[in-house]
Write a protein that holds these residues in place. Sequence first.
Motif, PDB file in Angstrom:
ATOM      1  N   ILE A  12      -4.870  46.468  45.808  1.00  0.00           N
ATOM      2  CA  ILE A  12      -4.570  47.646  44.987  1.00  0.00           C
ATOM      3  C   ILE A  12      -3.149  47.550  44.424  1.00  0.00           C
ATOM      4  O   ILE A  12      -2.914  47.838  43.237  1.00  0.00           O
ATOM      5  CB  ILE A  12      -4.750  48.943  45.812  1.00  0.00           C
ATOM      6  CG1 ILE A  12      -6.232  49.159  46.125  1.00  0.00           C
ATOM      7  CG2 ILE A  12      -4.176  50.147  45.071  1.00  0.00           C
ATOM      8  CD1 ILE A  12      -6.491  50.341  47.041  1.00  0.00           C
ATOM      9  N   ARG A  13      -2.198  47.167  45.278  1.00  0.00           N
ATOM     10  CA  ARG A  13      -0.809  47.027  44.805  1.00  0.00           C
ATOM     11  C   ARG A  13      -0.704  45.947  43.727  1.00  0.00           C
ATOM     12  O   ARG A  13       0.014  46.111  42.738  1.00  0.00           O
ATOM     13  CB  ARG A  13       0.113  46.693  45.980  1.00  0.00           C
ATOM     14  CG  ARG A  13       0.380  47.855  46.926  1.00  0.00           C
ATOM     15  CD  ARG A  13       1.577  47.561  47.822  1.00  0.00           C
ATOM     16  NE  ARG A  13       1.339  46.403  48.671  1.00  0.00           N
ATOM     17  CZ  ARG A  13       0.805  46.459  49.886  1.00  0.00           C
ATOM     18  NH1 ARG A  13       0.456  47.645  50.415  1.00  0.00           N
ATOM     19  NH2 ARG A  13       0.629  45.367  50.608  1.00  0.00           N
ATOM     20  N   ASN A  16      -2.253  47.232  40.504  1.00  0.00           N
ATOM     21  CA  ASN A  16      -1.386  48.279  39.955  1.00  0.00           C
ATOM     22  C   ASN A  16      -0.164  47.670  39.257  1.00  0.00           C
ATOM     23  O   ASN A  16       0.257  48.152  38.195  1.00  0.00           O
ATOM     24  CB  ASN A  16      -0.942  49.220  41.069  1.00  0.00           C
ATOM     25  CG  ASN A  16      -0.223  50.441  40.535  1.00  0.00           C
ATOM     26  OD1 ASN A  16      -0.786  51.225  39.770  1.00  0.00           O
ATOM     27  ND2 ASN A  16       1.031  50.606  40.906  1.00  0.00           N
ATOM     28  N   SER A  17       0.392  46.600  39.842  1.00  0.00           N
ATOM     29  CA  SER A  17       1.522  45.906  39.203  1.00  0.00           C
ATOM     30  C   SER A  17       1.105  45.295  37.873  1.00  0.00           C
ATOM     31  O   SER A  17       1.837  45.372  36.875  1.00  0.00           O
ATOM     32  CB  SER A  17       2.056  44.820  40.136  1.00  0.00           C
ATOM     33  OG  SER A  17       2.549  45.374  41.339  1.00  0.00           O
ATOM     34  N   MET A  19      -1.331  46.363  35.965  1.00  0.00           N
ATOM     35  CA  MET A  19      -1.578  47.464  35.032  1.00  0.00           C
ATOM     36  C   MET A  19      -0.270  47.970  34.425  1.00  0.00           C
ATOM     37  O   MET A  19      -0.223  48.320  33.235  1.00  0.00           O
ATOM     38  CB  MET A  19      -2.304  48.610  35.743  1.00  0.00           C
ATOM     39  CG  MET A  19      -2.707  49.752  34.807  1.00  0.00           C
ATOM     40  SD  MET A  19      -3.659  51.041  35.633  1.00  0.00           S
ATOM     41  CE  MET A  19      -2.403  51.690  36.735  1.00  0.00           C
ATOM     42  N   GLN A  20       0.796  48.003  35.207  1.00  0.00           N
ATOM     43  CA  GLN A  20       2.091  48.432  34.682  1.00  0.00           C
ATOM     44  C   GLN A  20       2.581  47.473  33.600  1.00  0.00           C
ATOM     45  O   GLN A  20       3.158  47.895  32.592  1.00  0.00           O
ATOM     46  CB  GLN A  20       3.105  48.516  35.818  1.00  0.00           C
ATOM     47  CG  GLN A  20       2.848  49.660  36.791  1.00  0.00           C
ATOM     48  CD  GLN A  20       3.820  49.671  37.957  1.00  0.00           C
ATOM     49  OE1 GLN A  20       4.690  48.809  38.051  1.00  0.00           O
ATOM     50  NE2 GLN A  20       3.683  50.643  38.844  1.00  0.00           N
ATOM     51  N   SER A 248      -5.629  47.531  30.642  1.00  0.00           N
ATOM     52  CA  SER A 248      -5.165  48.664  31.461  1.00  0.00           C
ATOM     53  C   SER A 248      -6.343  49.508  31.943  1.00  0.00           C
ATOM     54  O   SER A 248      -6.377  49.940  33.105  1.00  0.00           O
ATOM     55  CB  SER A 248      -4.192  49.533  30.658  1.00  0.00           C
ATOM     56  OG  SER A 248      -3.041  48.795  30.286  1.00  0.00           O
ATOM     57  N   GLU A 252      -7.519  50.135  35.840  1.00  0.00           N
ATOM     58  CA  GLU A 252      -7.734  51.457  36.430  1.00  0.00           C
ATOM     59  C   GLU A 252      -9.098  51.530  37.122  1.00  0.00           C
ATOM     60  O   GLU A 252      -9.229  52.105  38.221  1.00  0.00           O
ATOM     61  CB  GLU A 252      -7.624  52.535  35.358  1.00  0.00           C
ATOM     62  CG  GLU A 252      -6.202  52.797  34.881  1.00  0.00           C
ATOM     63  CD  GLU A 252      -6.132  53.898  33.844  1.00  0.00           C
ATOM     64  OE1 GLU A 252      -7.214  54.373  33.421  1.00  0.00           O
ATOM     65  OE2 GLU A 252      -5.024  54.292  33.460  1.00  0.00           O
ATOM     66  N   ILE A 255      -8.885  49.615  40.373  1.00  0.00           N
ATOM     67  CA  ILE A 255      -8.150  50.383  41.381  1.00  0.00           C
ATOM     68  C   ILE A 255      -9.030  51.492  41.962  1.00  0.00           C
ATOM     69  O   ILE A 255      -9.034  51.739  43.178  1.00  0.00           O
ATOM     70  CB  ILE A 255      -6.862  50.977  40.771  1.00  0.00           C
ATOM     71  CG1 ILE A 255      -5.854  49.851  40.494  1.00  0.00           C
ATOM     72  CG2 ILE A 255      -6.243  52.012  41.704  1.00  0.00           C
ATOM     73  CD1 ILE A 255      -4.611  50.315  39.765  1.00  0.00           C
ATOM     74  N   THR A 259      -9.989  51.616  45.804  1.00  0.00           N
ATOM     75  CA  THR A 259      -9.632  52.820  46.578  1.00  0.00           C
ATOM     76  C   THR A 259     -10.852  53.367  47.308  1.00  0.00           C
ATOM     77  O   THR A 259     -10.769  53.794  48.474  1.00  0.00           O
ATOM     78  CB  THR A 259      -9.054  53.898  45.645  1.00  0.00           C
ATOM     79  OG1 THR A 259      -7.898  53.375  44.978  1.00  0.00           O
ATOM     80  CG2 THR A 259      -8.653  55.144  46.431  1.00  0.00           C
TER      81      THR A 259
END
Length: 285
Positions: A12-13, A16-17, A19-20, A248, A252, A255, A259
């Motif tokens: 997940i981390r 997420n990185s 996606m940023q 992106s 999402e 993620i 999750t």
Amino acid sequence: MASSTRDIKRKIRSVNSTMQITKAFELVSTAKLKRARDRMDITKPYFDTIQTAVHDILSADKSIKSKFVSSGHGVKPLYIVVSSDRGLCGGYNINAIKKSIENVTSKSDAKYIAVGKKAYDTLRQNGFNVIDSFLYISEKPEFSHAIQISKAATSLLEKGEIDSIHFVYTRFVSTISQEPTDLLLLPIERPAASEDGQASEFVNYEPSAEEVLKYIIPKYVESTIYGGMIESSASEQAARRIAMENASDNAEEIIEDLTLFFNRARQAAITQEISEIVGGAEALK
């Protein structure tokens, strides 16, 4: 089970990185697209006027004879292919490259001028004859670049090394639609006769229509190449923005799925611990 939840949290981390990063690229491309569209809006009227002037001259005088005017496409073409210098822009590059090779019957007869590193690398790796390249100018093309490309191409035509010049660029239709286009630059095809048979007969060209055409053709080639590079620049940024937006959105979704897996794994671990506690308590009775 603990190791499983740790792995999911690590994934997940990581996503997420990523996606940023894609969101940052999307914002940068949006800003660059705005600047590229502003430049396109400024240059397009000149680009359209030059093309209209050339076709008006050819329509006014059907007797004009020039090596730059013909109806044939030739058997020794030169392709000027506009691509990007960087990736992460979806099918923008490959669509332009495919457009430049779809009508090529012999690699040995066709020559290429690559504008952009992606076209240069791909064409060279696939055995096409790339005789010149203009790299790292795709995002901010200048008119001086168009002049250099035009001189390199027209000199080959004048020497007889090629018999036609094709300009392959990506036409900007909208922010969500870009269309690869193969435009025959030279020799210029004579315009078809209008339905009413009327031409620009009230325009007098001094000293002659042929001399005016001879003067304006270099301007026509330069402005067409420049206008095409500006449109391609806008198309590149639009394609990159869409690609980064899709990336992106996909991140999402990943993620959300991870999750869900994490919550299920954690719930299963808690349920197992409770079961073990209850089992242990029952064993002590």
